[in-house]
Design a protein around this motif. Structure first.
Motif, short mmCIF file in Angstrom:
data_model
loop_
_atom_site.label_atom_id
_atom_site.label_comp_id
_atom_site.label_asym_id
_atom_site.label_seq_id
_atom_site.Cartn_x
_atom_site.Cartn_y
_atom_site.Cartn_z
N SER A 81 0.81 -1.22 0.00
CA SER A 81 0.00 0.00 0.00
C SER A 81 0.85 1.27 0.00
O SER A 81 0.32 2.36 -0.20
CB SER A 81 -0.93 0.00 1.21
OG SER A 81 -0.20 0.04 2.42
N LEU A 82 2.15 1.12 0.22
CA LEU A 82 3.05 2.27 0.28
C LEU A 82 3.91 2.34 -0.97
O LEU A 82 4.20 1.31 -1.59
CB LEU A 82 3.96 2.17 1.51
CG LEU A 82 3.29 2.01 2.87
CD1 LEU A 82 4.35 1.86 3.95
CD2 LEU A 82 2.39 3.20 3.17
N PRO A 83 4.38 3.53 -1.34
CA PRO A 83 5.34 3.63 -2.44
C PRO A 83 6.58 2.78 -2.14
O PRO A 83 7.01 2.69 -0.99
CB PRO A 83 5.68 5.12 -2.48
CG PRO A 83 4.51 5.80 -1.84
CD PRO A 83 4.02 4.86 -0.79
N ALA A 84 7.14 2.17 -3.17
CA ALA A 84 8.27 1.24 -2.98
C ALA A 84 9.44 1.90 -2.27
O ALA A 84 10.08 1.29 -1.41
CB ALA A 84 8.70 0.69 -4.34
N ALA A 85 9.73 3.14 -2.63
CA ALA A 85 10.88 3.83 -2.01
C ALA A 85 10.63 4.06 -0.52
O ALA A 85 11.55 3.92 0.29
CB ALA A 85 11.13 5.16 -2.71
#
Length: 323
Positions: free
Chosen positions: A240-244
């Motif tokens: 659910s979070l950006p990969a970075a």
């Protein structure tokens, strides 16, 4: 699927194994669920595993009955705070999870925050006050110092036991009285508004690896005991979070884990501040839950490690501090 740990383990070579669960802490009901799950899983893949409740049997029986190693599925005081680890060190029986010092520090949420803050890791602002300091006047001052809402918690308990999110001044006294039922020193934390996250770790030192971050969405944003263990409405989200950002959180958690000297496994709980997507460390669990609702098995499953083989790998890592 490639997994971050070697699962090629001979179950029969691990010897006679005691699964320690139950105990005398406030988290006994959760430990009973965890321990029964671990016991059944180990037995299902050929481990000579046996139930052992320290509340019902003397620990010396572990030595007398020839147990080769112990899987610690105890939670809370007496099982997660270095106490049982010290006893097993004395008996010379290798055990799963962190050693005496790391377990003791991590079980004390206030001390954990002090270690992290001293090293510049992000954790919510806090106050630690003893029972004697908690006069009505002092309690009224706390929201002025930390802002509202205030998280009030007993720092030596887990599973959200005794925790209150005090939304206003009128909630503070009741929150303090509840928490004092479990501890003589209380931890007051600035409330970080945003998603609740957890990130598990497997391994030790530079070889430790962070598992996928899980975002927790509970009813009304209240991830309490009931929403952890008694309902099926809580959502657990991967990716659910950006990969970075997820990578940054994994690095933060590994740093926090290594600073405490943890080994074997652990699970960090965090809040992600919605305003700027900054993660804040809350605590480190060195004997995480292993129930059907627990988060470490969910994270391991996401990498292709099923529950029995997760238990087997953890057991294979059992050792002594002095080893």
């Amino acid at each position: 699927m490639n997994t971050p740990v070697d699962l090629n383990i001979d179950a029969t070579a691990l010897g006679k194994v005691a699964v320690l669960f139950g105990g005398t802490s406030a988290e006994r009901p959760v430990s009973l669920m965890s321990g029964n799950g671990v016991l059944a899983a180990l037995q299902s893949i050929g481990v000579d595993a046996h139930a052992f409740d320290p509340a019902e049997r003397p620990l010396q029986a572990l030595k007398d009955e020839g147990f080769a190693r112990a899987f610690i599925a105890l939670h809370g005081r007496g099982g997660e705070d270095g106490t049982i680890q010290g006893a097993l060190e004395w008996l010379g029986i290798p055990y799963t999870g962190s050693g005496v010092t790391a377990s003791g520090v991590a079980m004390d949420k206030t001390m954990t925050k002090r270690v992290w803050a001293a090293e510049g890791l992000t954790t919510p602002q806090y106050l630690a006050l003893s029972r004697a300091e908690l006069t009505r006047e002092r309690i009224r001052q706390i929201p002025d110092e930390l802002g509202l809402p205030v998280i009030v918690k007993p720092p030596h308990e887990g599973s959200s036991i005794g925790i209150t999110k005090a939304a206003g001044y009128s909630d503070m006294q009741g929150a303090v009285e509840l928490a004092l039922g479990f501890d003589d020193e209380l931890l007051f934390e600035q409330c970080i508004e945003g998603p609740e996250l957890t990130c598990a770790v497997l391994g030790e030192g530079e070889g430790a690896v962070a598992l996928p971050v899980i975002e927790i969405r509970a009813e009304a944003g209240n991830y309490d005991f009931a929403n952890k263990y008694e309902t099926d409405t809580t959502q657990y989200l991967f990716g659910s979070l950006p990969a970075a950002l997820e990578a940054d959180i994994g690095r933060l958690v590994l740093h926090a884990y290594r600073l405490l000297g943890c080994r074997g496994w652990g699970r960090a709980d965090l809040m992600l501040r919605k305003a700027d997507m900054k993660p804040f460390l809350l605590e480190m669990n060195t004997s995480p839950g292993m129930t059907s609702h627990s988060l470490v098995p969910k994270a391991a499953q996401a990498l292709g490690i099923d529950y029995p083989h997760l238990c087997l790998w953890l057991l294979s890592q059992a050792r002594l501090d002095r080893a």
